[in-house]
Design an enzyme around this catalytic site. Sequence first.
Site, PDB file in Angstrom:
ATOM      1  N   ARG A   4     -28.234  -7.682  17.057  1.00 24.88           N
ATOM      2  CA  ARG A   4     -28.391  -7.357  18.477  1.00 24.88           C
ATOM      3  C   ARG A   4     -29.649  -6.538  18.714  1.00 24.88           C
ATOM      4  O   ARG A   4     -29.914  -5.596  17.977  1.00 24.88           O
ATOM      5  CB  ARG A   4     -27.166  -6.561  18.970  1.00 24.88           C
ATOM      6  CG  ARG A   4     -25.882  -7.340  18.798  1.00 24.88           C
ATOM      7  CD  ARG A   4     -24.689  -6.599  19.333  1.00 24.88           C
ATOM      8  NE  ARG A   4     -23.486  -7.412  19.086  1.00 24.88           N
ATOM      9  CZ  ARG A   4     -22.256  -7.063  19.436  1.00 24.88           C
ATOM     10  NH1 ARG A   4     -22.058  -5.911  20.055  1.00 24.88           N
ATOM     11  NH2 ARG A   4     -21.246  -7.842  19.172  1.00 24.88           N
ATOM     12  N   ARG A  49     -24.967   2.486  16.005  1.00 23.01           N
ATOM     13  CA  ARG A  49     -25.553   1.411  16.808  1.00 23.01           C
ATOM     14  C   ARG A  49     -26.754   0.842  16.061  1.00 23.01           C
ATOM     15  O   ARG A  49     -27.816   1.462  16.011  1.00 23.01           O
ATOM     16  CB  ARG A  49     -25.960   1.955  18.178  1.00 23.01           C
ATOM     17  CG  ARG A  49     -26.372   0.901  19.190  1.00 23.01           C
ATOM     18  CD  ARG A  49     -26.589   1.503  20.561  1.00 23.01           C
ATOM     19  NE  ARG A  49     -25.364   2.095  21.086  1.00 23.01           N
ATOM     20  CZ  ARG A  49     -24.431   1.421  21.765  1.00 23.01           C
ATOM     21  NH1 ARG A  49     -24.604   0.155  22.032  1.00 23.01           N
ATOM     22  NH2 ARG A  49     -23.340   2.023  22.184  1.00 23.01           N
ATOM     23  N   GLU A  67     -15.649   3.440  20.211  1.00 23.05           N
ATOM     24  CA  GLU A  67     -15.286   2.020  20.142  1.00 23.05           C
ATOM     25  C   GLU A  67     -15.514   1.427  18.754  1.00 23.05           C
ATOM     26  O   GLU A  67     -16.569   1.590  18.156  1.00 23.05           O
ATOM     27  CB  GLU A  67     -16.101   1.233  21.168  1.00 23.05           C
ATOM     28  CG  GLU A  67     -15.785  -0.246  21.146  1.00 23.05           C
ATOM     29  CD  GLU A  67     -16.693  -1.065  22.063  1.00 23.05           C
ATOM     30  OE1 GLU A  67     -17.314  -0.484  22.967  1.00 23.05           O
ATOM     31  OE2 GLU A  67     -16.771  -2.292  21.842  1.00 23.05           O
ATOM     32  N   SER A 113     -13.213  -4.637  20.184  1.00 22.26           N
ATOM     33  CA  SER A 113     -13.057  -5.030  21.571  1.00 22.26           C
ATOM     34  C   SER A 113     -12.339  -6.366  21.563  1.00 22.26           C
ATOM     35  O   SER A 113     -12.819  -7.327  20.965  1.00 22.26           O
ATOM     36  CB  SER A 113     -14.441  -5.151  22.203  1.00 22.26           C
ATOM     37  OG  SER A 113     -14.329  -5.317  23.583  1.00 22.26           O
ATOM     38  N   ARG A 131     -18.891   0.534  11.559  1.00 25.42           N
ATOM     39  CA  ARG A 131     -18.234   1.682  12.182  1.00 25.42           C
ATOM     40  C   ARG A 131     -16.979   2.071  11.406  1.00 25.42           C
ATOM     41  O   ARG A 131     -16.613   3.251  11.367  1.00 25.42           O
ATOM     42  CB  ARG A 131     -17.904   1.378  13.652  1.00 25.42           C
ATOM     43  CG  ARG A 131     -19.177   1.339  14.493  1.00 25.42           C
ATOM     44  CD  ARG A 131     -18.915   1.261  15.987  1.00 25.42           C
ATOM     45  NE  ARG A 131     -20.180   1.145  16.708  1.00 25.42           N
ATOM     46  CZ  ARG A 131     -20.303   1.097  18.028  1.00 25.42           C
ATOM     47  NH1 ARG A 131     -19.211   1.142  18.790  1.00 25.42           N
ATOM     48  NH2 ARG A 131     -21.489   1.000  18.593  1.00 25.42           N
TER      49      ARG A 131
END
Length: 424
Positions: free
Chosen positions: A264, A279, A351, A354, A392
Amino acid sequence: MIDIKLLRKNPEFFIEALRKRNSSPELVDEILKIDAEWRKLTSEVNNLKAERNNLSKLVAKAKAEKDEVKAREVIEKSKEIGEKIKKIEEVQKELEEKILNIALNIPNIPAEDVPIGKDETENVEVRRWGEPRKFEFEPKAHWDLGPDLGLMDFERAAKLSGSRFTVMYGYLARLERALVQFMLDVHTKEHGYTEVWLPHLVKRQTMTWTGQLPKFEEEAYNTSKDDLFLIPTAEVPLAALHAQEVLTEKELPKKYTAFTPCYRREAGSYGKDVRGMIRQHQFDKVELVWVTTPERSFEDLEQLTKDAERILQLLELPYRVISLCTGDLGFAAAKTYDLEVWLPSYNAYKEISSCSNDTDFQARRANIRYRGKDNKLHFVHTLNGSGIAIGRALVAVIENYQNPDGSITIPKVLIPYMGVERIP
RNA sequence: GGAGAGGUGGCCGAGUGGUCGAAGGCGCUUGCCUGCUAAGCAAGUGUGGGGGUAACCCCACCGAGGGUUCGAAUCCCUCCCUCUCCGCCA
């Protein structure tokens, strides 16, 4: 993609849905206006074609009867009509492109039970599991813990690739791999998922099928020479796996899990999560995807979410489940649960997964259908969820399992995969 | 990368310029028949779009996109994909 027939019938419903989402309700009127024009032209051109078809039959007949004069006469007439058709079709095509362009940029309609809210501050906590650990010492953040162990290296990663990349060595590199193996084993052996190994480069078309394009091109890495995209999540190739296919109701639901890296660009996230490996431009993830029927898809979302939660429970990491409000829903999602894991470095839940029901949004784009008991074709519903994000998870494990001396206890379920009970 | 073959309905497969949305077979659905099953017999069975209260009518679709033609599954061009052989290669 939205259902244009429904939109014609009930524009108010769509306007309201887009408003709830903080999206652009004016798109509805825009599309309806163009659609009305399109339908008018379509009728016209269909009638002209019907006329031409009849004339063609007359030509065949005249020729069969050797009546050349008559044939020539009809051909002349038909030619005229042909030119008219061509002109109208050009306009018609333009309108079609316009409609498609708008339609591809309209997000999914939120499910009825999604909390209404403007942004992430209005998300609703659904449940919590576990208690954040009380440290009797000052816990380190992973960005200190890892480098202090000599097993996490941000400097060399930056040298190689720039910011938002990480290099790991030894037991931390192995921990990454252990997490992957562990999660895939749980999902395949205990939850009944089929493991899939996938391409990491996909066509523009594939990214459009699942909703990443055209709207989010800025977010994706693209190989300009071949116009292939690095997948931002395994959801893309998994959800598009059955694109353009007709499935049988008997084979549904299909439950897939896949491990892939995710790429990403994180455009527009400057200043967010700049420290550590929360991130990244590249991270590993085990993904869960269901292809199911409309009747059961929301129940299935509950199950998929539980499957993801199970991983955190087995790792004994405290987490909570959040129901995203209408203003925070992703583009393709009708309903989403986020799993947030406790991170000492953030002193907050962060988070880590999801889980969404995309209803028929992707199925319409990718034309994924099944033949129902009524013997008719219907769009499937697709669900996806992280099961879970590996990077994560690694951060959560080392931060939550750290000891005063800077060592890390390995969670019980990972010991067989690690071969050791602590790092170093 | 080079040479060749090919892409037709859920599947197999015929079809080289006009009543072809497409023969035939398989499958599927329904009915008949049959202790059960199988076989047999009969009928039905594509998708998308537009119009209509409806019965229904119209249009499009034979890998994709262009073109030729009054008319294209059929002829021409471009592209994509699959297969075979050769080359290269982890």
